[in-house]
Design an enzyme around this catalytic site. Structure first.
Site, PDB file in Angstrom:
ATOM      1  N   GLU A 257      40.794  30.869  69.002  1.00  0.00           N
ATOM      2  CA  GLU A 257      41.957  30.004  69.184  1.00  0.00           C
ATOM      3  C   GLU A 257      42.440  29.474  67.831  1.00  0.00           C
ATOM      4  OE1 GLU A 257      42.603  25.628  71.328  1.00  0.00           O
ATOM      5  OE2 GLU A 257      40.603  26.422  70.961  1.00  0.00           O
ATOM      6  N   LYS A 317      48.917  28.439  76.066  1.00  0.00           N
ATOM      7  CA  LYS A 317      48.003  27.604  76.834  1.00  0.00           C
ATOM      8  C   LYS A 317      48.779  26.747  77.821  1.00  0.00           C
ATOM      9  CE  LYS A 317      44.052  24.501  76.329  1.00  0.00           C
ATOM     10  NZ  LYS A 317      43.214  23.718  75.395  1.00  0.00           N
ATOM     11  N   CYS A 366      40.563  27.996  75.208  1.00  0.00           N
ATOM     12  CA  CYS A 366      39.672  26.838  75.211  1.00  0.00           C
ATOM     13  C   CYS A 366      39.200  26.521  76.628  1.00  0.00           C
ATOM     14  CB  CYS A 366      40.356  25.649  74.550  1.00  0.00           C
ATOM     15  SG  CYS A 366      39.217  24.308  74.117  1.00  0.00           S
TER      16      CYS A 366
END
Length: 502
Positions: A257, A317, A366
């Site tokens: 990430e 995300k 994440c």
């Protein structure tokens, strides 16, 4: 007669013991044992007493389970140590209110008979876990079912998922707690409760089938968080990333990430071209973590797919972390105090898979791997269903201890629920390959720069859990919890006193 402070202290300790059942220790029987301690404490308590004991259990469990949040706030966020420690405890206390309310509901409806009380306790526990998972964006870190990524209850994952496993564990815990009071009937209930996971464990069923293999290279740059945005080191970090990316041998190369400390629109176009040139022709592809967007529209934490087809693919995300990635109403002062770069981000939109090497890859960024209900559309059996899951993370914010193993455990249960492999590329640790049975087949040591090369078997097909979750979301579990709690008051399956156990 117990001293006034006995139960609060005992439940705080039981909550800490509950944490020991999760990774890295992973002593999963402790999950049921610690929960049995909570069940014992509320079996004859008043609603007020039960609420207090549930609250203390929750604070002990959650504060000890995510103490590493202190590292992100104090070590990297420059927050004063007392305030950072208080913030961890306050967050744990706030989310423990769900458990306090659930235990009060249990005590209010308690029958004083083994079968209805065991069912009622399991229903209330399930409702508390669902509330923590979904209300106010949800933060289901170390939900109880994750402790059972190993053991007999893991066999239930493709049927009922993590929250269903937690409910079964709660049923077993209360049955154990009641066993000393109504031995014959409670142990009969325990045997019945154990029957389902034992049958599933002894007769496992694979709902998915092989869908070819893919050679992957998972990058772990190991850039310390306090140096990641250091202006004097960024050029060296980017040169090292370019060398690592171009030397990787896999047909799919995955970075962590936000591996680029500068948003893509601010990068030198020549650097981006050099970084991605190896993947613009031939069969190889890459997923590269970066920020897309601009100051006006907001930045999105993203992965960009690069292949011979070009750079048309990106995934942003969708589930943002409160305080770290978006600012809850009224808390801008708190986020500014933490000094987190890009602490107020925009939501991503796409959830389509990325095609590479004959596989369809569903990225997760994440802690998105905690929300199976949000990614279930990618775990079906249609032509666009993913054959592999890909998690990219930067856990350097939280240090090394506990958090890396916990997050890896969550990914393992996702793999079990959907019977799909998951590969993980992280900055400082938990870079690993997980097969469709939830087993870690390869892993890089933590805090070591390197590349993990592996061959991964994709899977196609759909599990029962994915099928009903995709159609109805978590509503069936809410219904089971509510009906189970309400019905426990009406059940007359056993004899005995209606007010206490004998």
């Amino acid at each position: 007669m117990k001293r006034p402070g006995f139960w609060p202290l005992a439940m705080l300790l039981a909550g800490g013991l509950h944490t020991a059942s999760f990774a890295p220790l992973g002593w999963w029987p402790l999950q049921i044992a610690a929960l049995a301690g909570l069940a014992w404490s509320v079996r004859e308590a008043t609603p007020r007493q039960a609420a207090g004991r549930g609250f203390c259990f929750g604070v002990g469990w959650l504060a000890s389970g995510w103490w590493w949040l202190y590292i992100s706030m104090h070590d990297y966020g420059a927050m004063p140590a007392p305030l950072a420690a208080a913030a961890v405890v306050v967050l744990a206390a706030a989310l423990s209110l769900y458990l306090a309310a659930a235990m009060a509901l249990f005590a209010w409806r308690r029958r004083g008979r083994p079968v209805p009380d065991a069912l009622g306790f399991a229903a209330c526990w399930l409702l508390a876990e669902l509330a923590r998972a979904q209300f106010f964006t949800g933060f289901p870190w170390i939900a109880s079912g994750y402790a059972h990524s190993d053991g007999a209850l893991a066999a239930l994952a493709p049927w009922v998922g993590v929250y269903g496993i937690g409910a079964v564990a709660a049923l077993l815990a209360m049955t154990l707690a009641l066993g000393w009071h109504a031995r014959t009937r409670s142990w009969a209930l325990l045997a019945a409760a154990l029957a389902l996971p034992i049958v599933a464990w002894l007769a496992p069923h694979e709902f998915t089938e092989p869908a070819g293999t893919l050679r992957v290279s998972l990058l772990q740059p190991n850039v310390p968080q306090d140096l990641k945005f250091d202006a004097d080191r960024i050029v060296g970090q980017m040169a090292a990333l370019q060398a690592q990316l171009q030397s990787a041998q896999g047909d799919l190369v995955v970075t962590p990430e936000s591996v680029l400390p500068i948003p893509k629109d601010q990068l030198d176009p020549a650097y981006w071209r050099q970084l991605t040139d190896p993947f613009r022709s031939g069969p190889r592809s890459a997923l590269i973590g970066t920020f897309l967007g601009n100051e006006q529209d907001g930045y999105v934490n993203s992965v960009v797919g690069v292949s011979a087809a070009g750079e048309g693919y990106s995934y942003g995300k969708r589930h943002l972390l409160p305080f770290g990635e978006y600012v809850p109403l009224g808390f801008r002062w708190f986020v500014e105090l933490m000094q987190i770069p890009l602490g107020d981000q925009a939501n991503g939109r796409s959830e389509a898979p990325f095609a590479a090497g004959g596989q369809r890859l569903r990225p997760l960024i994440c802690y998105e791997d905690l929300f199976g209900e949000h990614m279930v559309t990618s775990a079906g059996d249609g032509p666009e269903a993913a054959t592999m899951l890909v998690n990219v993370s930067n856990l350097a914010w939280f240090g090394r201890h506990m958090v890396q193993d916990q997050d890896l455990q969550f990914s393992r249960l996702r793999a079990l629920e959907f019977q799909r492999p998951m590969v993980r590329a992280t900055n400082t640790g938990a870079t690993a390959v997980i097969d469709h049975r939830g087993r870690v087949t390869a892993r890089l040591p933590a805090e070591t720069a390197g590349t993990l090369d592996a061959e991964v078997e994709g899977r196609r097909g759909v599990t029962p859990y994915a099928r009903w979750l995709g159609a109805l979301g978590l509503w069936p579990l809410w219904l089971i919890g509510l009906v189970g709690w309400g019905a426990s008051r009406r059940l007359h399956l056993t004899g005995g006193s209606p007010s206490k156990y004998r």
